[in-house]
Scaffold this active site. Structure first.
Site, PDB file in Angstrom:
ATOM      1  N   GLU A 163       0.924  -1.235  -0.260  1.00  0.00           N
ATOM      2  CA  GLU A 163       0.128   0.318   0.164  1.00  0.00           C
ATOM      3  C   GLU A 163       0.608   1.396   0.008  1.00  0.00           C
ATOM      4  OE1 GLU A 163      -2.880   0.522   3.042  1.00  0.00           O
ATOM      5  OE2 GLU A 163      -3.865  -1.868   1.801  1.00  0.00           O
ATOM      6  N   GLU A 351      -5.819  -8.997   1.284  1.00  0.00           N
ATOM      7  CA  GLU A 351      -5.915  -8.156   2.099  1.00  0.00           C
ATOM      8  C   GLU A 351      -7.169  -8.168   2.173  1.00  0.00           C
ATOM      9  OE1 GLU A 351      -4.197  -5.287   4.923  1.00  0.00           O
ATOM     10  OE2 GLU A 351      -2.018  -5.474   4.512  1.00  0.00           O
TER      11      GLU A 351
HETATM   12  C1  BGC Z   1      -2.836  -2.224   6.237  1.00  0.00           C
HETATM   13  C2  BGC Z   1      -2.653  -3.436   7.456  1.00  0.00           C
HETATM   14  C3  BGC Z   1      -4.179  -2.850   8.441  1.00  0.00           C
HETATM   15  C4  BGC Z   1      -4.700  -3.438   7.574  1.00  0.00           C
HETATM   16  C5  BGC Z   1      -6.244  -2.388   8.920  1.00  0.00           C
HETATM   17  C6  BGC Z   1      -4.443  -2.399   5.258  1.00  0.00           C
HETATM   18  O1  BGC Z   1      -3.837  -0.932   4.918  1.00  0.00           O
HETATM   19  O2  BGC Z   1      -2.346  -3.345   5.058  1.00  0.00           O
HETATM   20  O3  BGC Z   1      -1.610  -2.893   7.849  1.00  0.00           O
HETATM   21  O4  BGC Z   1      -3.994  -3.111   9.725  1.00  0.00           O
HETATM   22  O5  BGC Z   1      -4.878  -2.006   6.443  1.00  0.00           O
HETATM   23  O6  BGC Z   1      -6.998  -1.079   8.939  1.00  0.00           O
END
Ligand code: BGC
Length: 445
Positions: A163, A351
């Site tokens: 990101e 993610e």
């Molecule tokens: C990030 C993580 C973060 C997650 C939840 C993502 O944008 O890569 O590091 O914990 O979001 O906020």
């Protein structure tokens, strides 16, 4: 909903959020170690130490992954654990930690998916300007080469950067480390992070690894106009998309910043310093695209209406905890990548997750985080639909394996499938962990 047997299910974490041991075994400080010590920066005043103490509990954590049945673990390397000053002297104990972790993953048939940079720039580099200093591209390149040489094919999936927008937030808006504020800083840091990505890919190709792939992880939070037929709302959403995810994927896949973004940067005196050849350097061929997807964003010219968005918006719905649930976001993002960008490479959802669910222990001793199950399930349904329509999505990683240090929100936002007691480091499976375990099992039948 059943996924093919070779669809990869995983869980994700990042170094600064889980490892702890911030000052142990020769690790240098990173920008979050320092930023978190500035009063008022972190909601609960906490620091990324001890987090989940994963630096010591890695073996037990890999066993948890094994029990969950995941195919892959996505983690990140802590740059300052390996190069305490960001460059120069190598900390062997840092390399040894990742060697132990990677070996243990292989012993348990879990594929490592490693990110080189997940927001934790060595503080010594920040003292030289950090992401604002163009030399960071070479510093990053040296660090990347070291890791490729050291771990090479033992890591089948490498990501250069997680990101890139976090760097913009840290240098442009100040609510992430290192806490600088200024649009020009943000845009400059962005440009350098993109160049570092390109340099990382170049260094990766130099190693000629046979069994490894390289990609980048970008989050797509597509902006929608709250009132779909309202010109002003449409214009805001459009510009926000340009300033956010498109400012990364345009250079990466099209080799340029868009005219709209260039116009914005010109008009707002925040055009980054660039050199001839920069875009060629950024736009390297990748092996996969890592998509982080959590939600969409609604924009409206009339801010008071945003408060009423539950009543107004078409298409989304809301979880009991008040957050909008828009699982179609992941399908939309995949479509954007395929239709608007014709990326021509597989997508891995690196993610997806949520916080603010029921996190309390119920009378039966369990944590019934039903909203999390609904949320994750909703996204997986849309991923499944995208695959059925022919989009090449190869895997999915839940964020996160366990509750961890959620950056500026400290320990107050819990994203884990596994609950963590930060005092005792005791881990407890939430209902969502059992649900995920079952989903994986069913897909294997
Ligand atoms: C990030 C993580 C973060 C997650 C939840 C993502 O944008 O890569 O590091 O914990 O979001 O906020």
């Amino acid at each position: 909903m059943k996924f093919s047997k070779d669809f990869m299910f995983g869980v994700a974490t990042s170094a600064a959020q889980v490892e702890g041991a911030a000052l142990e075994d020769g690790k240098g400080l990173n920008i979050w170690d320092v930023y978190a010590r500035i009063p008022g920066t972190i909601t609960d005043g906490s620091t990324p130490d001890p987090a989940c103490d994963h630096y010591h509990t890695w073996k037990q954590d890999v066993q948890t992954m094994k029990e969950l049945g995941v195919d892959s673990y996505r983690f990140s390397f802590a740059w300052s654990r390996i190069l305490p000053k960001g460059k120069g002297e190598i900390n062997q104990k840092g390399l040894d930690f990742y060697k132990r972790l990677i070996d243990e993953l292989h012993r348990n048939d879990i594929k490592p998916n490693a990110t080189l940079y997940h927001w934790d720039l060595p503080y010594e580099l920040e003292r030289e300007g950090g992401w604002l200093n163009r030399d960071v591209v070479d510093w990053y390149g040296e660090y990347a080469s070291l890791l490729f040489k050291e771990f090479g094919d033992s890591v089948p999936y490498w990501a250069t950067i997680n990101e890139p927008i976090a760097t913009y937030v840290g240098y442009g808006q100040g609510w992430f480390a290192p806490g600088r504020i200024g649009e020009k800083f943000g845009r400059q840091a962005n440009h350098h992070v993109l160049l570092a990505h390109g340099e990382g890919v170049r260094r990766f190709r130099e190693e000629n690894l046979k069994n490894s792939q390289i990609g980048i992880v970008v989050d797509i939070w597509h902006h929608h106009p709250l009132r779909p037929d309202h010109a002003e709302d449409i214009a805001i959403a459009e510009l926000e998309n340009e300033k956010a995810y498109r400012s990364y994927i345009n250079p990466i896949f099209k080799g340029c910043y868009s005219d709209a973004l260039l116009k914005y940067m010109e008009e707002n005196n925040c055009m980054p310093d660039m050199k001839d050849g920069d875009m060629e350097k950024i736009a390297q061929k990748l092996d996969f695209f890592g998509l982080n997807c959590y939600n969409r964003v609604l924009d409206c010219a009339d801010k008071s209406l945003l408060k009423l968005k539950k009543e107004i918006n078409a298409g989304g719905n809301y979880m009991d905890n008040g957050n909008e649930k828009y699982p179609k976001a992941v399908y939309d993002a995949a479509k954007i990548l395929v239709n608007d960008y014709q990326i021509g490479i597989p997508i891995i959802v690196t993610e997806n997750g949520t916080y603010n669910c029921s996190e309390e222990f119920a009378a039966d001793g369990r944590i019934h985080d039903t909203e999390r199950i609904q949320y994750l399930n909703g996204f997986l349904e849309w991923i499944h639909k995208a695959i059925e329509e022919g989009i090449d999505i190869r895997g999915y990683y839940a964020w996160s394996l366990m509750d961890n240090w959620e950056w500026s929100a400290g320990y107050s936002y819990r994203f884990g499938l596994i609950h963590n007691n930060f005092e005792t480091q005791e881990r407890t499976w939430k209902d969502s962990a059992y649900w995920y375990q079952n989903l994986i099992r069913e897909s294997r039948k």
